[in-house]
Design a protein around this motif. Structure first.
Motif, short mmCIF file in Angstrom:
data_model
loop_
_atom_site.label_atom_id
_atom_site.label_comp_id
_atom_site.label_asym_id
_atom_site.label_seq_id
_atom_site.Cartn_x
_atom_site.Cartn_y
_atom_site.Cartn_z
N VAL A 138 41.63 46.83 31.78
CA VAL A 138 42.65 45.99 32.39
C VAL A 138 42.25 44.54 32.16
O VAL A 138 41.06 44.19 32.25
N PRO A 139 43.19 43.66 31.80
CA PRO A 139 42.85 42.25 31.64
C PRO A 139 42.26 41.68 32.92
O PRO A 139 42.68 42.04 34.02
N LYS A 140 41.28 40.81 32.77
CA LYS A 140 40.60 40.24 33.93
C LYS A 140 41.60 39.59 34.88
O LYS A 140 42.47 38.83 34.47
N GLY A 141 41.46 39.95 36.16
CA GLY A 141 42.30 39.38 37.19
C GLY A 141 43.68 40.01 37.32
O GLY A 141 44.47 39.58 38.17
N GLN A 142 44.00 41.03 36.51
CA GLN A 142 45.33 41.63 36.55
C GLN A 142 45.36 43.04 37.14
O GLN A 142 46.41 43.67 37.15
N ALA A 143 44.24 43.55 37.61
CA ALA A 143 44.22 44.89 38.18
C ALA A 143 45.10 44.95 39.43
O ALA A 143 45.11 44.02 40.25
N LEU A 144 45.84 46.03 39.58
CA LEU A 144 46.63 46.27 40.78
C LEU A 144 45.71 46.81 41.87
O LEU A 144 44.89 47.69 41.61
N LYS A 145 45.85 46.30 43.08
CA LYS A 145 44.96 46.71 44.17
C LYS A 145 45.77 47.12 45.39
O LYS A 145 46.98 46.93 45.46
N CYS A 206 49.49 48.46 44.79
CA CYS A 206 49.86 49.75 44.21
C CYS A 206 48.82 50.80 44.59
O CYS A 206 47.64 50.49 44.79
N ILE A 207 49.29 52.05 44.67
CA ILE A 207 48.41 53.20 44.93
C ILE A 207 49.10 54.42 44.34
O ILE A 207 50.34 54.44 44.20
N ASP A 208 48.33 55.43 43.95
CA ASP A 208 48.98 56.68 43.55
C ASP A 208 49.06 57.62 44.73
O ASP A 208 48.22 57.59 45.64
N TYR A 261 51.30 62.61 42.71
CA TYR A 261 50.78 61.70 41.69
C TYR A 261 51.87 60.78 41.15
O TYR A 261 51.89 60.43 39.96
N GLU A 262 52.78 60.37 42.04
CA GLU A 262 53.68 59.27 41.75
C GLU A 262 52.99 57.97 42.18
O GLU A 262 51.95 58.00 42.82
N LEU A 263 53.58 56.84 41.80
CA LEU A 263 53.06 55.55 42.22
C LEU A 263 53.88 55.01 43.38
O LEU A 263 55.11 55.11 43.38
N CYS A 264 53.19 54.45 44.38
CA CYS A 264 53.82 53.72 45.47
C CYS A 264 53.35 52.28 45.34
O CYS A 264 52.14 52.02 45.28
N PHE A 265 54.30 51.34 45.29
CA PHE A 265 53.92 49.96 45.04
C PHE A 265 54.85 49.00 45.78
O PHE A 265 55.94 49.37 46.21
N THR A 266 54.36 47.78 45.96
CA THR A 266 55.13 46.75 46.65
C THR A 266 55.43 45.62 45.69
O THR A 266 54.59 45.25 44.85
N VAL A 267 56.63 45.05 45.84
CA VAL A 267 57.10 43.99 44.95
C VAL A 267 57.83 42.95 45.79
O VAL A 267 58.61 43.32 46.69
N SER A 268 57.63 41.68 45.51
CA SER A 268 58.38 40.65 46.21
C SER A 268 59.85 40.76 45.83
O SER A 268 60.18 41.18 44.71
#
Length: 311
Positions: A138-145, A206-208, A261-268
């Motif tokens: 993953v590019p530095k600083g771009q990992a989803l947490k 984000c989380i799976d 094993y779907e993704l749950c994520f938040t977006v502005s």
């Protein structure tokens, strides 16, 4: 004569062609060697599956090989990491060549599809236990947490919820008119790797969903110091899961069942229109702590807890 440890490895797990230039040295030495490209970080995860804990005795080994790798690739997807390589550790009660051949077929087919190199591992004797360590870039600083959700974020999920949970119930004896889809989702989940990559720079957190929506979303809420309300009517469920909920009154299945094993994520809200794939808005992140469910005109407090091995 039964295969030795090294003959077993050579026969079933060394036919794969190396896919990634980062793989400098693969199976055959004491260690593998990886080269990490400039400007990237290495994301690492590991999962273990134990017979009669994570899968039934007698599970189809080809499906098992697929699922073992899929659950690890799902972790990489949740971090926005591009899959790179894996190690595989097998504890086997005996050497069953037909079982190993089918297991390797399922494992390596998915690995090839996602350009994942199998670079090493271990084999030993004992109760059937399967472990994968997966690595991605993953590019530095771009990992989803999990810790970066913000009040006002919209909550999304990929795919449908509860199909794998229904598949488990079918395996346990529940009668379903059309069981094929649920069983496929339980036995052979598809990791959302491309979606995870696409969420870099768009999603805040984000989380799976491995242990159930409520529990896994609860991890985001806890680590981000926020709360949330989700809308029951907005949850994406298949006709089979809806029929199960209607027939049994078990409306918690899409919230609590694991193995989706779907993704749950938040977006502005400002970035929601930038989402490049189909997904489902199910709720909103709020300042007030806790997880709430809006259902039938009433808001209920929901326990944010998933499956726990030692509970």
């Amino acid at each position: 004569m039964p295969l030795s440890e090294f003959s077993l490895i050579r026969r079933f797990f060394t036919e794969q062609k190396i896919s990634n230039p980062s793989t400098r040295l693969s199976i055959g030495d004491d260690c593998a060697l990886l080269s990490i490209p400039e400007g990237c970080e290495l994301a690492i995860t590991a999962d273990t599956m134990v017979e009669n804990v994570h899968f039934f005795a007698g599970t189809d080994p080809k499906q098992l090989g697929h699922k073992l790798l899929a659950v690890n690739l799902s972790d990489l997807a949740a971090m926005g990491a591009k899959p790179l390589s894996v190690t595989l550790a097998l504890t086997l009660p005996r050497v069953d060549e037909a079982w190993l051949s089918a297991f390797a077929d399922g494992f390596l087919a998915l690995a090839t599809r996602h350009s994942v190199d199998l670079i090493g591992g271990d084999t030993t004797s004992g109760p059937l236990t399967l472990t994968v360590q997966a690595m991605g870039l993953v590019p530095k600083g771009q990992a989803l947490k999990r810790s970066t959700a913000r009040p006002g974020d919209l909550i999304y999920v990929t795919g449908n919820l509860g199909d794998a949970g229904l598949g488990l119930k079918i395996r346990q004896g529940y009668l379903c008119d059309r069981p094929e889809k649920a069983l496929r989702r339980f036995d052979q989940p598809e990791p959302r790797c491309s979606e995870g990559l696409a969420l870099r720079g768009i999603a805040n957190a984000c989380i799976d969903i491995s242990d159930g929506l409520a529990g896994d979303l609860g991890h985001i809420l806890e680590q981000s110091g926020v709360g949330a309300t989700i809308d029951w009517d907005a949850l994406p469920v298949s006709t089979e899961v809806q029929a199960y909920c209607d027939a049994t009154g078990d409306w918690r299945l899409p919230l609590s069942a694991g193995d989706d094993y779907e993704l749950c994520f938040t977006v502005s809200p400002e970035k929601a229109s930038s989402l490049p794939f189909d997904c489902h808005k199910i709720g909103v992140i709020e300042t007030e702590p806790g997880l709430r469910l809006y259902k039938a005109g009433t808001t209920h407090s929901l326990k944010a807890q998933g499956y726990e091995h030692f509970s």
